[in-house]
Scaffold this active site. Sequence first.
Site, PDB file in Angstrom:
ATOM      1  CE  LYS C  77      -3.933   1.965   2.578  1.00 59.10           C
ATOM      2  NZ  LYS C  77      -4.835   1.802   3.739  1.00 59.10           N
ATOM      3  CB  SER C 152      -8.143   3.668   2.930  1.00 61.98           C
ATOM      4  OG  SER C 152      -7.299   2.993   3.834  1.00 61.98           O
ATOM      5  CB  SER C 176      -8.512   0.875   5.755  1.00 59.52           C
ATOM      6  OG  SER C 176      -9.201   2.096   5.774  1.00 59.52           O
TER       7      SER C 176
END
Lengths: 474, 95, 484
Positions: C77, C152, C176
Amino acid sequence: MEYEAVIGLETHVQLRTRTKMWCGCANEYGADANTNVCPVCLGLPGVLPVPNAEALRKTALTGMLLNCDVPGFSKWDRKNYFYPDNPKNYQLTQLDFPSTIEGFVEFEFGEGTERVRINRAHLEEDVGKSTHFADYSGVDFNRAGVPLLEIVTEPDLSGAEMAYEYLNALKAILEYGGVSDCDMEKGQVRCDVNISVRPIGQTELGEKIEIKNMNSFSGVRRAAAFEIERQIGVLREGGTLVQETRRWDDAIGITESMRTKEDAHDYRYFPDPDLMPHTPSEEWLAEIRGSVMELPLARKRRLMADYQLPASDAEVFVGDAALGDYFEAAAKGAKNPKAVANWVMNNLQAKLAETGGSVAEVKFEPSAIGELVGLIEGGQINSKIAQDVFVEMFESGKSPMAIVEEKGLSQVSDSSELEAFCKDAIEANPGPAEDFRNGKETALNFLKGQVMKASRGKANPQMVGGLLKKILGS
Amino acid sequence: MPTMRKDLQHAVKLARIELTPEEEARLGPQLGDILKYVDKLNELDVEGVEPTAHAVPLTNVLREDEPRESLSHEAAMRNAPKTSNGLFIVPKIVE
Amino acid sequence: MPHTFTISQLTDKLTQGELTSREATQSCLDRIAAVDGQLNAFLSHDPADALAQADAADAARAAGESKPLLGVPIAMKDVIAVNGHPLNCASKILGEFNSPYDATVTQKLRDAGAVIFGRVNMDEFAMGSSTENSAFGPSRNPWDTDCIPGGSSGGSAVAVAADECIASLGTDTGGSIRQPAALCGCVGLKPTYGRVSRYGLVAFASSLDQVGPITKDVRDAATLLGVIAGEDKRDSTNVPEPVPDYTAALTGDIKGLKIGLPKEYQVDGLDPEVKTATETAVAELEKQGAEVVEISLPHTEYAIATYYIIATAEASANLARFEGVRYGARVDGASPEAMNRATRGGGFGEEVKLRVILGTYVLSSGYYDAYYLRAQKVRTLIRQDFLNAFEKVDLIASPTTPTPAFKIGEKANDPLQMYLSDIFTISCNLAGLCGISVPCGFSKSGLPLGLQLLGKPFGEPDLLRAAHAYEQATDWHTKRPILN
């Protein structure tokens, strides 16, 4: 109407540690710009702080030296404000649970002793250093994250001179504790002053005005003196004072307004989620308590009491702690500690100044000075010879006794031997002998000098005087 | 165009975020809605409840005062928007 | 098709010499080239660097080395620092930022031999539930590219679901990891707060953030967690708890395990298909010998409000460092303040602005007690709810999300509605628990659904055991989206 000033001080002191507060970068002054920096102290995205145990230890020690409590719980908070030298744009500090609280500093002021209460000494981090150029500024983050202790007094000070003396006393304590080097030139001590004035007799405080930007203790003294006079002047002329922050301009010698209460910061303090609370254990506290040392004022009092030293001598030893330690070692068991003090303050210091050496480098043991004084007091050598012995001690490290024996410097106190010296001197100098007989007392000194010369300084001067008089009088 | 509430404008100023008038017009009501929603917490009696600042009850996490390698000067400066003489350059600071 | 493999499948092939890491890595690179144009999971990747790491892994294996992730391509990420690589947090404000250091999880992956591979998309600074808040365009759900992938960590879930990598790391502040994993049909694990180091994870909300794996099955989640968990002297909030062998917990035996169903989770807006899928999944666990009981988490309805006060307050300070002085895309100004304002105004997206302003507001003078302090107290009540519940049960089961993935743009102008969809995942972070989402079916329209299990602090072994037992009895996790 007469007015009085009420002053409180906030002093920031850089702690002496090897590394910074939250990271392993060196806590070091004077390195090339932005070389003692890492992701943590540069506030790069993703980094986290881990507290330096030594900084917490020195904070607790400072608290103890300032007679503060070290509470069983302290925590970290974020103080939010934007500034180019502030890498995270929040400063880690301790808001409501500081590491140490509620103490006092005692110091001599005027004829007596003053006590200023300490509200707290809390730990925080220093920011970077800005340099200003013609049309831009530049920031060096080497200083960012250096452990910084903020020592806050209660508003117990009543004048510029007292503030100055408090700061000197505080500095001495911190230096004694090995907590900080307190080097003003390197910005290791910085001070903000809160001043208000009120008519004498009034209990409530006047409007508090904060003064910033003093870079020396004498600057604080001058700024405070100026500001007190300015505030009283405003009130005398029927004006009013408002709560504000003012900047000291050292070159011109005035304070000028920086911001008023309306523009005051909203720091949005909140507990730092990255740092865990500190709950000092009894063992941890006991270990630190064990390293608490005697403070300057206490030492001065003790030196005066234990060694019958005058205040001026005690101050010399308090001002130079290493020399003071040396003196105490030398005076141990000495019958005349004052004489030992004289040797340490005069001869030893002079020699050290001459050679540029330090007390730690002295070749002979401190007890040798006591021994030397003992030889003089016991009449084995006279003080003139002692000077020579001392020089030899300093150079070779040999004991005074050994030097005296080796060089045959023992004082001659044998009266028949001395009598012979005296008779020779009188015979060789009939004029002065006659003068003395005719009542010219000073002529005796000349004869005495001749005896000393003949004995190569070893004759006991008191005995020589007595013998000369006896011979001349008979 | 509706302007943002004064108290919210204060927060915008503190946060140092420049907003376009369009953004103000959009964010103002959204923030108002959210603040209205979170007022829900006032339904609860929290008298005597200790606040939680950390999800785990750790204390005394410390590091020894031992040096670690710093970044090289080049690595420290490589993301800087503007540098000169080894410094991070910013618009002139006037207090 | 090496890119379709799980970690354990790939590791077997590599060990047996049937495949090289270079081949596996190249297979992922080819897959990205083929499908990422329509998915936008990857913000950037460096094929030469990935292949060089793969070659190094192959050489190490040839030299007899054996490490848990040797030669396995893992996507990161864009909020986790990798030395020498970009770190943008899917924001414009970081500009050309290139990290001069490794996150601890990155270092741990390197030590385990992984091929650290690509930067995947996310909501800007992890603020969002749809990946629509990325400054580099939304990622798309591989099961229906008109739909959001969740967020997210949307890019992390998409990359795994679409077989663009073997596994990925995401971060979870209020769901997330679990929410995008559920919406994309992957396994997503949020470890207990303090289990995995946060050093090098760009903080959104420091007291809530954790790094965790998004994988193709539960075993992979156990393997990856085993690599990234553990003590880190650079993170004061990291708990020095020993790391067990999580794969050893995957016994398939859940007899006697007590699973709680919170009665407060029967919320308005819970999609009937989601409800049915969850009930069916819980029935399966019961069939395998778990004991299911109703529990109560009385403060559930206050979790979202509490979360959005605490998370935004922390974020308002965490994001203050993005102001153009030391790094990032500076927008010039006549004074430092003007430069800060222009930089932040130009660099942050609207959701980030909203949250930073909100967080600033709740901490500001006069509002602190009413908002922030109160929220911290309610957090205590929420945490207490869970501690009470965990005296009676070992795990708590619920849907991961109230609905399947929604259409891109559907909630874009109503942040509050978006926040309300976090209802099942958010309390876990407030209470410092661990949680996992595993695939538990599909909606009629063919979108994946997730079952969430929550465990006690450091209860990951139980969590993984139950998730694995469920997974063994179903084949949801083996389904793959069909992409053109």
